[in-house]
Design an enzyme around this catalytic site. Structure first.
Site, PDB file in Angstrom:
ATOM      1  N   ASP A 222       0.852  -1.176   0.000  1.00  0.00           N
ATOM      2  CA  ASP A 222       0.000   0.000   0.000  1.00  0.00           C
ATOM      3  C   ASP A 222       0.899   1.241   0.000  1.00  0.00           C
ATOM      4  OD1 ASP A 222      -2.296   1.456   0.058  1.00  0.00           O
ATOM      5  OD2 ASP A 222      -2.675   1.198   2.192  1.00  0.00           O
TER       6      ASP A 222
ATOM      7  N   ASP B  99      -4.366  -2.130   5.391  1.00  0.00           N
ATOM      8  CA  ASP B  99      -4.802  -1.606   6.685  1.00  0.00           C
ATOM      9  C   ASP B  99      -6.309  -1.548   6.830  1.00  0.00           C
ATOM     10  OD1 ASP B  99      -5.360   0.408   4.933  1.00  0.00           O
ATOM     11  OD2 ASP B  99      -4.135   1.935   5.902  1.00  0.00           O
TER      12      ASP B  99
ATOM     13  N   ASP C   4      -8.987  -4.542   2.510  1.00  0.00           N
ATOM     14  CA  ASP C   4      -7.749  -5.260   2.209  1.00  0.00           C
ATOM     15  C   ASP C   4      -7.772  -6.707   2.708  1.00  0.00           C
ATOM     16  OD1 ASP C   4      -6.420  -3.042   1.043  1.00  0.00           O
ATOM     17  OD2 ASP C   4      -6.016  -2.246   3.038  1.00  0.00           O
TER      18      ASP C   4
END
Length: 891
Positions: free
Chosen positions: A333, A634, A638
């Site tokens: 990410d 997070d 996800d």
């Protein structure tokens, strides 16, 4: 039991919010700090019963659950039957000492794992003293007002007092996979089953979407999940590597037993006494079978887990220690992992194209807005204030000064807009909570916007004001007209690395019913753009370079704008000037074309505007391409990709409970550089596992070869049963686990990752085992044969051979410190425990040779230099041979 509910057992779902608050003796706004502390002392921590560890006694008893132990007990019994009391006692003493050593190692590993599990505490968001705060979930008490949002785990049983599109995953309690819509309004029937109590949020369930607030009505064991906590509690399963080694040990055990039967038959055919033959065969089986291998490997992995924790990587699943070292690709990410997640509004673009700059650092509402080098004129300032006021109205975060510093709580984008409002002289708290709010749509990643509908005070009650902020292209689609220049500015800001947020609003006729209908978000007026800057973490470029050296690819997966993602990727060196980002739209178009999907996945360094299910498909495509994939995330969106990845990595600070629950690893500092440190420690842990295995298997193979050659050349039995057991104790019992404490070789990240399918016993391991074990067996046989040829008495020759084998074990432990590097390049100071264990093994044996009674039991005696110097020379020769083999391998 820990946990409580006030007022006894009640049908909380059948009470209104006000009735529940009365029963809890609190208000709908929650508790003050003093009242909460008092209730905590009365109710106890909000903890469920945990799985109890096996305990020292159980761990000790587990050491005796082995066929080898039964063989040793049989050997002790036969020794007693034939009148060899000393031998029987010694066998029992060795058996007990081995069990104590194994139990100690396993207990330390269990304790270390338990300590690490508590490093990442679950947090709950509450209102205390009227202010939002984050507290450890175990400090919740009945009467607390808990704030819920997507991705959170519900920390206690709650009676909902507010619900905005709130849906929960209650599969843990009900077994139903469908999410359940929740409500704060109507009472439920008193006899409603658990699955139909729509006004309650139960501990342990997950917030799938929306927002909510609820009063804590039960904590800990008093919750609904508390009644089944003992069924949910379980011990961790052994990692796959340990299971594979247990299977290997069992298979080797059967082969060894068959081999020992053959040895026994040959010895009996030579006329040896059956009692001695049985004892020798049992002792040789103990030496040949690395029974302690699974425990030693578990210890090695546990040491790796502890070292990862020191580098801010918490391992939730022990297999991840070995797996992370095999990682070939990290799908990371962007926000908070590659960047600092310290957002600030640095640019504003008004509908007429005016560009304003905003000064100030961090989240303090201190700074100025300028147009060029001068303050903006009245019209531009008014437009900027209108943009900031509208954006602040949609924010759920909080920003306040506690007398010492500015404190913030909640989403960092929201906090940045609250700081902007403060810089423009606005009361952001009034904008966030105006009287008469009619409806709200909270931000969700899949929506990419947040919106509110507030009463327009000056309208006399007939109109409402709509406020929306979100991703530029999402908000543009809601507006009746967006100037082309503004669209161009959005692209320009994104290309410069800014996170671009658009703000829009409108005044509408007040809706007939509370809420915010979808049609109210059409035909809005665009108020401008905000460019938020999130600086790159300074340590990340070096970490990415380390990944390149280590042969680990890095791809960026983000929901951000493609140009923003590419700009950050270029700053980091992940993308070149000519590279393009693959968007979620392109992935969707290639979904039905496997070749097109493979082509997109193979080359792109950046994937932007990616949907949750597309992240999952990306991970699968990368795995199909042969990668061992680690994924960072997070958010609740996800979780599917984290579960599907070979290694899921969640954020400890900004991560949701759902993401952490789906991950194998948790980064306590949300920092990409920590992942790289984890890869390094994973490689070192796997290397240490190989060292332990190489040492144990080589020593056992050497002893078997010694006996086979002695029988083949008609020599006497080289070692008696008691001597073999002693040798196994002082060499394997001490030195093997010490190898697991090796710090690791320099340059662990300078080699490509091992293939994920690589066998533990690869060619190099087999060659080394044959070399080291062969030298131990050949040197031992040659030493024994030459001693007998020189006329040394048989008992003295055995005693000298026993000392020589202890020295060989010392040399082998040192040789196994590295499979590649020369011993002189591996500092002894890096592993003082191994140095101490080598010295201890030798000193124990030398002491045993001198102690009256014990030396007689071992048939060991003090030796002249003529008998121990050759053993020392052969041990040094073994070391030299290992050095020569490593040198040839390096060339």
């Amino acid at each position: 039991m820990e946990g409580s509910t006030l007022g006894g057992e009640r049908h909380w779902h059948a009470l209104s919010p006000e009735e529940a608050a009365d029963a809890l003796d609190c208000g709908l706004e929650g508790l003050g700090t003093a009242a909460a502390e008092s209730r905590l002392a009365e109710a106890g921590p909000n903890r469920l019963p945990e799985a109890r560890g096996p305990g020292v006694a159980r761990i000790l008893l587990r050491q005796f659950a082995s066929p080898l132990i039964y063989l040793l007990l049989a050997a002790a019994a036969i020794s007693l039957l034939i009148g060899e009391l000393d031998d029987a006692l010694f066998i029992l003493a060795v058996l007990l000492l081995n069990a104590v050593i194994g139990a100690y190692q396993e207990y330390r590993s269990e304790q270390g794992a338990a300590a690490l599990r508590h490093l990442v505490a679950v947090q709950a968001r509450v209102l205390r003293d009227g202010r939002a705060a984050s507290i450890p979930a175990d400090r919740l008490v009945p009467g607390d007002l808990v704030l819920l949002e997507s991705g959170m785990a519900v920390p206690a049983d709650l009676r909902l007092v507010e619900a905005q599109g709130l849906s929960l995953d209650e599969s843990l309690l009900t077994g139903e996979s469908e999410t359940v819509e929740k409500s704060s309004g109507p009472r439920c029937a008193a006899d409603a089953p658990l699955a139909e109590r729509y006004t309650l949020a139960h501990a342990g369930t997950q917030v799938a979407g929306g927002r909510g607030r609820g009063l804590v009505v039960a904590t800990g064991a008093a919750t609904a999940v508390g009644s089944i906590a003992s069924a949910l509690a379980r011990e961790d399963s052994p990692p796959p590597l340990v299971l594979r080694l247990e299977r290997f040990t069992r298979q080797l055990s059967w082969l060894a037993i068959l081999g020992m039967v053959g040895f026994g038959a040959l010895l009996l055919a030579r006329g040896e006494a059956w009692q001695e033959v049985f004892l020798v065969v049992v002792a040789l089986a103990v030496a040949a079978i690395p029974e302690g291998l699974p425990v030693a490997v578990t210890v090695a992995l546990s040491i790796g887990r502890a070292r990862m924790a020191r580098r801010n990587v918490i391992v939730r699943s022990l297999p991840a220690v070995e797996g992370l070292g095999a990682c070939t690709l990290i799908a990371s990410d962007k926000t908070g992992t590659l960047t600092q997640n310290s957002l600030a509004v640095a640019r504003l673009v008004l509908p007429d194209g005016s560009r304003l700059s905003v000064t100030g650092e961090g989240y303090a509402p201190e700074g100025e807005v300028a147009h060029g080098d001068a303050p903006p004129d009245a019209a531009r300032e008014a437009a900027a204030r209108g943009l900031a006021r509208t954006a602040a109205a949609t924010c759920e975060a909080s920003l306040h000064h506690d007398g010492e510093a500015w404190r913030h709580f909640g989403d960092t984008v929201d906090v940045a807009f609250l700081a902007l409002a403060g810089k423009l002289g606005l009361d952001w708290q009034a904008e966030q909570a105006p009287p008469g709010r009619l409806g709200a749509i909270p931000y969700e990643p899949q929506r990419r916007y947040a919106a509110v509908c507030d009463q327009a005070a000056e309208s006399g009650g007939g109109h409402c004001r709509i406020a929306v902020k979100g991703a530029a292209e999402t908000v543009f689609a809601m507006c009746r007209e967006v100037p082309a220049a503004l669209r161009h500015e959005a692209e320009r800001l994104a290309g410069e690395g800014y996170r671009v947020i658009a703000v829009a609003g409108a005044e509408r006729a007040r809706p007939d019913a509370p809420g915010l209908p979808a049609h109210a978000l059409d035909g809005l007026e665009i108020l401008g753009l905000a460019g938020l800057i999130d600086p790159v973490r300074p340590e990340v470029p070096a970490a990415l370079e380390a990944c390149r050296r280590a042969g680990v690819e890095v791809r960026m997966l983000t929901g951000d704008h493609p140009e923003t993602a590419l700009a950050i990727a270029r700053q980091l060196g992940l993308a070149e000037a000519g590279d393009r980002a693959v968007t979620g739209q392109q992935l969707a178009a290639a979904e039905e074309d496997p070749e097109a999907m493979r082509a997109l996945v193979a080359a792109a360094p950046v994937f932007a505007r990616v949907e949750p299910l597309q992240k999952l498909r990306l991970v699968e495509a990368l795995q199909e391409a042969g990668h061992f994939v680690a994924v960072t995330g997070d958010g609740v969106n996800d979780a599917p990709a984290l579960r599907r990845a070979n290694i899921g990595v969640a954020m400890g600070r900004s991560g949701t409970d759902v993401a952490r629950g789906a991950a194998d690893l948790i980064l306590t500092d949300d920092n990409f550089a920590s992942i790289v440190g984890g890869v390094e420690e994973g490689r070192r842990a796997y290397a240490n596992v190989r060292k332990v295995i190489l040492f144990l298997i080589s020593m056992g193979f050497g002893e078997i070869l010694l006996f086979a050659l002695s029988i083949a050349f008609a020599l006497p039995i080289p070692l008696f049963a008691v001597q073999l057991l002693w040798l196994n104790l002082v060499t394997n019992g001490i030195q093997d686990v010490a190898l697991a404490f090796e710090r690791g070789e320099a340059g662990a990240l300078d080699r490509p990752p091992r293939p994920p399918s690589e066998a533990l016993f690869d060619r190099r391991m087999v060659r080394s085992t044959l070399l080291y074990g062969g030298l131990v067996g050949l040197f031992g046989f040659g030493f024994f044969w030459l001693a007998l040829r020189a006329g040394v008495p048989e008992a003295e020759a055995r005693s000298a051979l026993l000392l020589a084998l202890v020295l060989f074990g010392n040399g082998l432990a040192l040789a196994c410190r590295s499979e590649r590097r020369s011993l002189v390049r591996v500092s002894l100071a890096d592993n003082p425990l191994l140095v101490g264990s080598v010295a201890a093994a030798l000193l124990l044996h030398l002491a045993a040779m001198q102690l009256p009674g014990f030396s007689a039991l071992l048939s060991a005696m003090p030796l002249p230099p003529a008998l121990w110097l050759p053993g020392l020379a052969l041990a040094l020769l073994l070391l030299l041979a290992s050095e020569a083999a490593k040198g040839l391998a390096r060339r």
